[in-house]
Design a protein around this motif. Structure first.
Motif, short mmCIF file in Angstrom:
data_model
loop_
_atom_site.label_atom_id
_atom_site.label_comp_id
_atom_site.label_asym_id
_atom_site.label_seq_id
_atom_site.Cartn_x
_atom_site.Cartn_y
_atom_site.Cartn_z
N GLY A 175 -9.49 -1.87 8.70
CA GLY A 175 -8.34 -0.95 9.29
C GLY A 175 -7.59 -1.11 8.92
N SER A 176 -6.66 0.23 10.32
CA SER A 176 -5.24 0.01 9.66
C SER A 176 -4.54 0.46 11.18
N LYS A 220 0.75 4.03 0.03
CA LYS A 220 0.46 5.28 0.09
C LYS A 220 0.55 5.98 1.77
N PRO A 229 -0.24 -4.55 3.17
CA PRO A 229 0.56 -4.16 4.03
C PRO A 229 1.29 -2.44 3.83
N GLY A 230 0.97 -1.99 4.19
CA GLY A 230 1.48 -1.08 4.05
C GLY A 230 2.31 -0.69 5.27
N HIS A 284 -10.62 -4.82 3.38
CA HIS A 284 -9.60 -3.97 3.90
C HIS A 284 -10.51 -3.11 5.69
N ALA A 308 0.86 -1.16 0.19
CA ALA A 308 0.21 0.04 0.21
C ALA A 308 1.18 1.48 0.32
N MET A 348 2.56 12.36 4.51
CA MET A 348 1.19 12.74 4.95
C MET A 348 1.55 14.69 5.57
N ASP A 376 -0.50 -2.21 -3.55
CA ASP A 376 -1.82 -1.19 -4.29
C ASP A 376 -1.81 0.02 -4.34
N TYR A 417 -4.07 11.64 15.47
CA TYR A 417 -4.20 10.39 15.93
C TYR A 417 -3.93 10.28 17.31
N TYR A 448 3.23 6.73 6.47
CA TYR A 448 2.36 7.58 6.44
C TYR A 448 2.82 8.88 7.39
N ILE A 502 -9.59 5.24 11.57
CA ILE A 502 -8.03 4.38 10.62
C ILE A 502 -9.51 3.43 10.45
N GLY A 538 -3.71 -3.62 6.93
CA GLY A 538 -4.10 -3.97 8.09
C GLY A 538 -3.06 -4.02 9.60
N LEU A 539 -1.88 -4.59 8.99
CA LEU A 539 -1.12 -5.15 10.56
C LEU A 539 -0.66 -4.50 10.97
N1 LLP Z 1 -5.15 -1.45 1.37
C1 LLP Z 1 -5.96 -0.55 2.13
C2 LLP Z 1 -7.81 -0.44 0.75
C3 LLP Z 1 -6.03 1.27 2.69
O1 LLP Z 1 -6.81 2.04 2.64
C4 LLP Z 1 -4.71 1.22 3.33
C5 LLP Z 1 -4.61 2.30 4.09
C6 LLP Z 1 -4.21 -0.21 3.08
C7 LLP Z 1 -4.21 -1.22 2.54
C8 LLP Z 1 -3.33 0.00 3.88
O2 LLP Z 1 -2.74 -0.75 5.51
P1 LLP Z 1 -1.97 -0.96 6.70
O3 LLP Z 1 -1.28 -1.72 5.75
O4 LLP Z 1 -0.67 0.39 6.52
O5 LLP Z 1 -2.42 -0.72 8.02
N2 LLP Z 1 -2.84 7.62 7.90
C9 LLP Z 1 -2.73 6.75 8.84
C10 LLP Z 1 -3.31 5.52 8.17
C11 LLP Z 1 -4.16 5.06 6.93
C12 LLP Z 1 -4.21 3.70 6.30
C13 LLP Z 1 -5.64 4.72 5.60
N3 LLP Z 1 -5.12 3.28 3.92
C14 LLP Z 1 -2.08 6.68 10.08
O6 LLP Z 1 -1.18 7.42 9.68
O7 LLP Z 1 -2.13 5.76 10.88
#
Ligand code: LLP
Length: 418
Positions: free
Chosen positions: A202-203, A61, A276-277, A200, A59, A376, A80, A318, A372, A163, A240-241
């Motif tokens: 949440g994070s 982002k 995963p991001g 998905h 991910a 951001m 992603d 957050y 992030y 999130i 989300g992990l």
């Molecule tokens: N897939 C989708 C569709 C998502 O919307 C996201 C994150 C991910 C994967 C990746 O999630 P992760 O593995 O990173 O939890 N700015 C916030 C987090 C926003 C997450 C947005 N979507 C922070 O700093 O905690």
């Protein structure tokens, strides 16, 4: 400490034996530093947990510097994406379009058409209306769009409200109860090919239960769809992990996560995809800052530094905890707020924290800032974005130049009538 990537050697904070102070001398502060080896180790660990029987779509982002995208792409990782901008960034970094999944809650016709033109793996649909929108866009291009419906399972991820994405009250995904009828509809459409289910919720999830609850719902849905002759190829189980930000945090273990995935959806024999991001990059990064001044009153001590909420917004947005360590080890502590230069009371890195007793001119690292953080960052108060450095083995590389104030102010246009 939440990570072992940044640690003290002879009183100096280092990563891969490179002293962060040396990087500061070269590149100044605020400065993001990432450890590439740790990112790749994390990717390999994830793949190993799944016995290589999955595809990871990072991910982006979380951290979209092209050096990091390329580094992950080279070892086989996909992406992603959530926007046309991210599509361009991924392609420009050399990511194979066939390994790109497009999530994103309000895609435009142009974004959909660009994604179809380069031939990405899958578009995750977020609403019934998007099915018709995509069908029209694909029809105009004479293409068939490979899609998954992003299901909203109405499961509470137990994470910060901002999130959480898997409850009915969140804007994301399509109500799981509508899914069967929508897949039935999609197979009648000429320019849409439903190939997968995506989810998905949440994070920064710190327990396995919400994953189990939602993956069970995905499995039930997949069984029904297969019975209905929908030719499903894959499940995209999202990201989300969670990761440990504090010593006292306990995040789900990736091997247990993999076992839980196989237990809940393994029997379906579908290709498994993940997004995963944070888990890949979060603990691989630190943001380095400098103490500018210190002031106290009868109630508080404020350590005033050069890192603002525009550089790292997570603490104020957050209420998130980031561990903070001085670059030169200090064994004396005080209770203080570490605050930035931005004109907002919400501009802080930590509040009321027992923190190393730093003095004017000392440098410090804000840990777990790899995800992030820079993505951001913004230009509030006309502050330029930090530079970014990537440590690879025992070498460091500048991977993004510090923004220049001219890049920001030159975009304004003063009308001639003024
Ligand atoms: N897939 C989708 C569709 C998502 O919307 C996201 C994150 C991910 C994967 C990746 O999630 P992760 O593995 O990173 O939890 N700015 C916030 C987090 C926003 C997450 C947005 N979507 C922070 O700093 O905690």
């Amino acid at each position: 400490m939440p990570t072992t990537v940044f640690n003290y050697k002879d009183g100096k904070l280092t990563t891969n034996d490179i002293q962060l102070e040396e990087l500061v001398k070269q590149y100044s502060t605020p400065l993001y530093v990432y450890n590439n080896d740790h990112i790749i180790d994390n990717y390999n660990q994830f793949m190993k947990a799944f016995d290589n029987k999955c595809t990871v779509h990072y991910a982006m982002k979380a951290n979209s510097n092209q050096a990091i995208l390329k580094s992950l792409a080279v070892v086989g990782c996909g992406m992603d994406i959530v926007s046309g901008g991210e599509l361009n960034r991924a392609l420009s970094a050399g990511v194979d379009a066939k390994k790109i999944i497009f999530s994103g809650v309000a895609k435009t016709d142009d974004e959909l058409s660009d994604a179809l033109n380069v031939g990405i793996l899958q578009i995750n649909i977020e609403s019934e209306a998007e099915i018709y929108q995509l069908n029209n866009v694909a029809k105009k291009l004479g293409k068939v769009a490979p899609v998954a419906l992003r299901i909203n399972p109405n499961v509470d991820a137990g994470t910060h409200d901002k999130i959480s994405t898997g409850k009915k009250t969140d804007k994301f995904g399509i109500d799981i109860d509508l899914a069967i009828s929508l897949y039935d509809k999609m197979i009648t459409m000429k320019n849409i090919d439903p190939q997968g289910i995506s989810i998905h919720i949440g994070s920064q999830l710190m327990s396995a239960e919400p994953f189990v609850a939602s993956y069970k719902k995905v499995a039930e849905l997949a069984e029904k769809l297969i019975k209905n002759n929908i030719n499903l190829k894959r499940l995209d189980l999202g990201g989300g992990l969670g990761i440990c930000y504090k010593t006292s945090d306990s995040a789900p273990d990736v091997n247990e996560y993999a076992k839980m995935v196989f237990d809940t959806v393994g029997h379906l024999n579908l290709d498994l995809h993940f997004e995963p991001g944070r888990w890949l990059v979060g603990n691989a990064g630190a943001l380095i800052g400098k103490v500018e001044n210190i002031k106290s009153n009868d109630l508080k001590t404020f350590i005033l530094c050069d890192v603002g909420m525009n550089d790292l917004v997570r603490p104020t947005l957050y209420n998130s905890y980031h561990h903070i360590l001085p670059l030169n080890e200090i064994n004396e502590y005080i209770n203080a707020d570490l605050v930035g230069p931005v004109c907002e009371s919400g501009d802080y890195l930590c509040k009321n924290r027992k923190i190393a007793k730093m003095s004017k001119g000392d440098y410090f690292a804000v840990l777990s800032a790899g995800a992030y953080g820079m993505t951001m960052a913004n230009n509030y108060n006309s502050r330029v974005n930090p530079a970014e450095v990537l440590v690879v083995g025992n070498k460091s590389y500048l991977i993004r130049k510090r923004q220049n104030i001219d890049e920001i102010i030159s975009r304004d246009i003063i009308p001639p009538v003024i």
